[in-house]
Design a protein around this motif. Structure first.
Motif, PDB file in Angstrom:
ATOM      1  N   ASP A 161       0.829  -1.221   0.000  1.00  0.00           N
ATOM      2  CA  ASP A 161       0.000   0.000   0.000  1.00  0.00           C
ATOM      3  C   ASP A 161       0.861   1.268   0.000  1.00  0.00           C
ATOM      4  O   ASP A 161       0.331   2.373  -0.195  1.00  0.00           O
ATOM      5  N   PHE A 162       2.163   1.125   0.275  1.00  0.00           N
ATOM      6  CA  PHE A 162       2.971   2.305   0.587  1.00  0.00           C
ATOM      7  C   PHE A 162       2.993   3.349  -0.535  1.00  0.00           C
ATOM      8  O   PHE A 162       2.886   4.547  -0.270  1.00  0.00           O
ATOM      9  N   ASP A 163       3.143   2.892  -1.803  1.00  0.00           N
ATOM     10  CA  ASP A 163       3.221   3.868  -2.901  1.00  0.00           C
ATOM     11  C   ASP A 163       1.941   4.701  -2.961  1.00  0.00           C
ATOM     12  O   ASP A 163       1.998   5.936  -3.102  1.00  0.00           O
ATOM     13  N   SER A 164       0.795   4.047  -2.852  1.00  0.00           N
ATOM     14  CA  SER A 164      -0.492   4.773  -2.908  1.00  0.00           C
ATOM     15  C   SER A 164      -0.624   5.725  -1.731  1.00  0.00           C
ATOM     16  O   SER A 164      -1.142   6.840  -1.869  1.00  0.00           O
ATOM     17  N   ILE A 165      -0.167   5.282  -0.569  1.00  0.00           N
ATOM     18  CA  ILE A 165      -0.311   6.123   0.628  1.00  0.00           C
ATOM     19  C   ILE A 165       0.582   7.356   0.535  1.00  0.00           C
ATOM     20  O   ILE A 165       0.153   8.472   0.848  1.00  0.00           O
ATOM     21  N   VAL A 166       1.811   7.166   0.052  1.00  0.00           N
ATOM     22  CA  VAL A 166       2.708   8.319  -0.117  1.00  0.00           C
ATOM     23  C   VAL A 166       2.089   9.300  -1.118  1.00  0.00           C
ATOM     24  O   VAL A 166       2.073  10.524  -0.906  1.00  0.00           O
ATOM     25  N   HIS A 167       1.513   8.761  -2.184  1.00  0.00           N
ATOM     26  CA  HIS A 167       0.876   9.607  -3.197  1.00  0.00           C
ATOM     27  C   HIS A 167      -0.286  10.407  -2.578  1.00  0.00           C
ATOM     28  O   HIS A 167      -0.387  11.628  -2.769  1.00  0.00           O
ATOM     29  N   LEU A 168      -1.143   9.715  -1.850  1.00  0.00           N
ATOM     30  CA  LEU A 168      -2.270  10.384  -1.175  1.00  0.00           C
ATOM     31  C   LEU A 168      -1.764  11.479  -0.247  1.00  0.00           C
ATOM     32  O   LEU A 168      -2.293  12.592  -0.224  1.00  0.00           O
ATOM     33  N   ASN A 169      -0.746  11.131   0.544  1.00  0.00           N
ATOM     34  CA  ASN A 169      -0.192  12.073   1.515  1.00  0.00           C
ATOM     35  C   ASN A 169       0.349  13.327   0.816  1.00  0.00           C
ATOM     36  O   ASN A 169       0.084  14.457   1.246  1.00  0.00           O
ATOM     37  N   GLN A 170       1.086  13.118  -0.266  1.00  0.00           N
ATOM     38  CA  GLN A 170       1.731  14.254  -0.936  1.00  0.00           C
ATOM     39  C   GLN A 170       0.722  15.147  -1.658  1.00  0.00           C
ATOM     40  O   GLN A 170       1.047  16.271  -2.021  1.00  0.00           O
ATOM     41  N   ASN A 171      -0.494  14.622  -1.857  1.00  0.00           N
ATOM     42  CA  ASN A 171      -1.558  15.461  -2.430  1.00  0.00           C
ATOM     43  C   ASN A 171      -2.350  16.186  -1.351  1.00  0.00           C
ATOM     44  O   ASN A 171      -3.350  16.830  -1.657  1.00  0.00           O
ATOM     45  N   ALA A 172      -1.934  16.048  -0.089  1.00  0.00           N
ATOM     46  CA  ALA A 172      -2.704  16.641   1.013  1.00  0.00           C
ATOM     47  C   ALA A 172      -1.792  17.464   1.920  1.00  0.00           C
ATOM     48  O   ALA A 172      -2.001  17.537   3.124  1.00  0.00           O
ATOM     49  N   LEU A 173      -0.773  18.097   1.318  1.00  0.00           N
ATOM     50  CA  LEU A 173       0.216  18.805   2.143  1.00  0.00           C
ATOM     51  C   LEU A 173      -0.343  20.079   2.776  1.00  0.00           C
ATOM     52  O   LEU A 173       0.314  20.679   3.627  1.00  0.00           O
ATOM     53  N   GLU A 174      -1.564  20.454   2.408  1.00  0.00           N
ATOM     54  CA  GLU A 174      -2.205  21.568   3.109  1.00  0.00           C
ATOM     55  C   GLU A 174      -2.548  21.172   4.545  1.00  0.00           C
ATOM     56  O   GLU A 174      -2.782  22.031   5.394  1.00  0.00           O
ATOM     57  N   GLY A 175      -2.554  19.846   4.798  1.00  0.00           N
ATOM     58  CA  GLY A 175      -2.984  19.394   6.117  1.00  0.00           C
ATOM     59  C   GLY A 175      -1.991  18.504   6.847  1.00  0.00           C
ATOM     60  O   GLY A 175      -2.077  18.367   8.068  1.00  0.00           O
ATOM     61  N   VAL A 176      -1.066  17.900   6.115  1.00  0.00           N
ATOM     62  CA  VAL A 176      -0.138  16.948   6.757  1.00  0.00           C
ATOM     63  C   VAL A 176       1.288  17.205   6.290  1.00  0.00           C
ATOM     64  O   VAL A 176       1.503  17.767   5.219  1.00  0.00           O
ATOM     65  N   GLY A 177       2.249  16.754   7.088  1.00  0.00           N
ATOM     66  CA  GLY A 177       3.651  16.889   6.725  1.00  0.00           C
ATOM     67  C   GLY A 177       4.013  15.894   5.622  1.00  0.00           C
ATOM     68  O   GLY A 177       3.327  14.889   5.427  1.00  0.00           O
ATOM     69  N   PRO A 178       5.102  16.181   4.879  1.00  0.00           N
ATOM     70  CA  PRO A 178       5.491  15.301   3.777  1.00  0.00           C
ATOM     71  C   PRO A 178       5.933  13.920   4.246  1.00  0.00           C
ATOM     72  O   PRO A 178       6.327  13.739   5.406  1.00  0.00           O
ATOM     73  N   LEU A 179       5.861  12.972   3.319  1.00  0.00           N
ATOM     74  CA  LEU A 179       6.183  11.578   3.623  1.00  0.00           C
ATOM     75  C   LEU A 179       6.793  10.957   2.380  1.00  0.00           C
ATOM     76  O   LEU A 179       6.358  11.244   1.264  1.00  0.00           O
ATOM     77  N   ASP A 180       7.821  10.121   2.564  1.00  0.00           N
ATOM     78  CA  ASP A 180       8.279   9.282   1.452  1.00  0.00           C
ATOM     79  C   ASP A 180       8.240   7.833   1.940  1.00  0.00           C
ATOM     80  O   ASP A 180       7.870   7.571   3.093  1.00  0.00           O
ATOM     81  N   ASN A 181       8.602   6.902   1.058  1.00  0.00           N
ATOM     82  CA  ASN A 181       8.468   5.487   1.441  1.00  0.00           C
ATOM     83  C   ASN A 181       9.281   5.149   2.687  1.00  0.00           C
ATOM     84  O   ASN A 181       8.832   4.373   3.535  1.00  0.00           O
ATOM     85  N   GLU A 182      10.454   5.764   2.794  1.00  0.00           N
ATOM     86  CA  GLU A 182      11.320   5.451   3.931  1.00  0.00           C
ATOM     87  C   GLU A 182      10.721   5.982   5.244  1.00  0.00           C
ATOM     88  O   GLU A 182      10.642   5.252   6.247  1.00  0.00           O
ATOM     89  N   SER A 183      10.253   7.243   5.231  1.00  0.00           N
ATOM     90  CA  SER A 183       9.683   7.787   6.475  1.00  0.00           C
ATOM     91  C   SER A 183       8.365   7.100   6.813  1.00  0.00           C
ATOM     92  O   SER A 183       8.048   6.891   7.988  1.00  0.00           O
ATOM     93  N   LEU A 184       7.603   6.689   5.785  1.00  0.00           N
ATOM     94  CA  LEU A 184       6.367   5.941   6.056  1.00  0.00           C
ATOM     95  C   LEU A 184       6.689   4.603   6.710  1.00  0.00           C
ATOM     96  O   LEU A 184       6.037   4.187   7.679  1.00  0.00           O
ATOM     97  N   SER A 185       7.707   3.948   6.193  1.00  0.00           N
ATOM     98  CA  SER A 185       8.091   2.651   6.743  1.00  0.00           C
ATOM     99  C   SER A 185       8.490   2.772   8.221  1.00  0.00           C
ATOM    100  O   SER A 185       8.070   1.966   9.065  1.00  0.00           O
TER     101      SER A 185
END
Ligand SMILES: CC(C)(COP(=O)(O)OP(=O)(O)OC[C@H]1O[C@@H](n2cnc3c(N)ncnc32)[C@H](O)[C@@H]1OP(=O)(O)O)[C@@H](O)C(=O)NCCC(=O)NCCS
Length: 154
Positions: A5-29
């Motif tokens: 799920d990680f790629d999709s979750i990082v993608h979702l996260n990066q489209n919502a930076l008005e509300g959440v901090g950035p994330l990549d696969n490594e920080s998500l892991s």
């Protein structure tokens, strides 16, 4: 939440930076390793949203997490992030995810003071502001929701 799920979750996260901090696969892991809950909302095989919570006492390098660690006395759940994809918003996805994480403990989280949508959402779920923290030029409102008391248990 699984590794696939990680790629999709990082993608979702990066489209919502008005509300959440950035994330990549490594920080998500790393985050998922520390998490006590990492849940996805599935919609016809697509990920409509996700939520990640941490327990107290985690080795999490976040000034907001530290603030709650230093401020809250009793046990609690830290909700690190919730994101719902643009196309699934206002359909109860975040509410369903919250129903899964809301239990017997208070829930603590921060919201950027400019994030009116998130503030409206959290107000609708009974969260209350207990302080504010400015970090990297952004002011976060620090919110807590106390668990509902079960009147029938008395
Ligand atoms: C905040 C967020 C998670 C809400 O997710 P959602 O699935 O759309 O929320 P829900 O459909 O469960 O909304 C429940 C209630 O919250 C309030 N709410 C949600 N979106 C709202 C909006 N755009 N305007 C006003 N109120 C809103 C309403 O009271 C709503 O109930 P209603 O639809 O019956 O009126 C979503 O907008 C999001 O992912 N935003 C970007 C990331 C983010 O800011 N995350 C929060 C970080 S603190």
């Amino acid at each position: 939440m699984t590794h696939s799920d990680f790629d999709s979750i990082v993608h979702l996260n990066q489209n919502a930076l008005e509300g959440v901090g950035p994330l990549d696969n490594e920080s998500l892991s790393l985050l998922v390793k520390m998490a006590d809950q990492a849940l996805v909302a599935d919609h016809d095989g697509d990920i409509a949203g996700f939520v990640i919570t941490l327990p107290p006492g985690a080795e999490y390098d976040s000034s907001r997490y530290r603030w709650f660690e230093d401020t809250l006395v009793d046990d609690y759940v830290y909700l690190d992030r919730i994101v719902v994809s643009d196309e699934h918003r206002r359909a109860g996805v975040a509410s369903s995810l919250y129903e899964e994480v809301e239990g017997d403990l208070p829930i603590a989280l921060e919201v950027y003071e400019t994030n009116d949508v998130s503030l409206a959402f959290h107000e609708s779920r009974g969260f209350e502001e207990i302080g504010a923290l400015t970090d990297h030029g952004k002011t976060n409102l620090m919110l807590v929701r106390e668990p509902e008391v079960d009147e029938s248990a008395a």
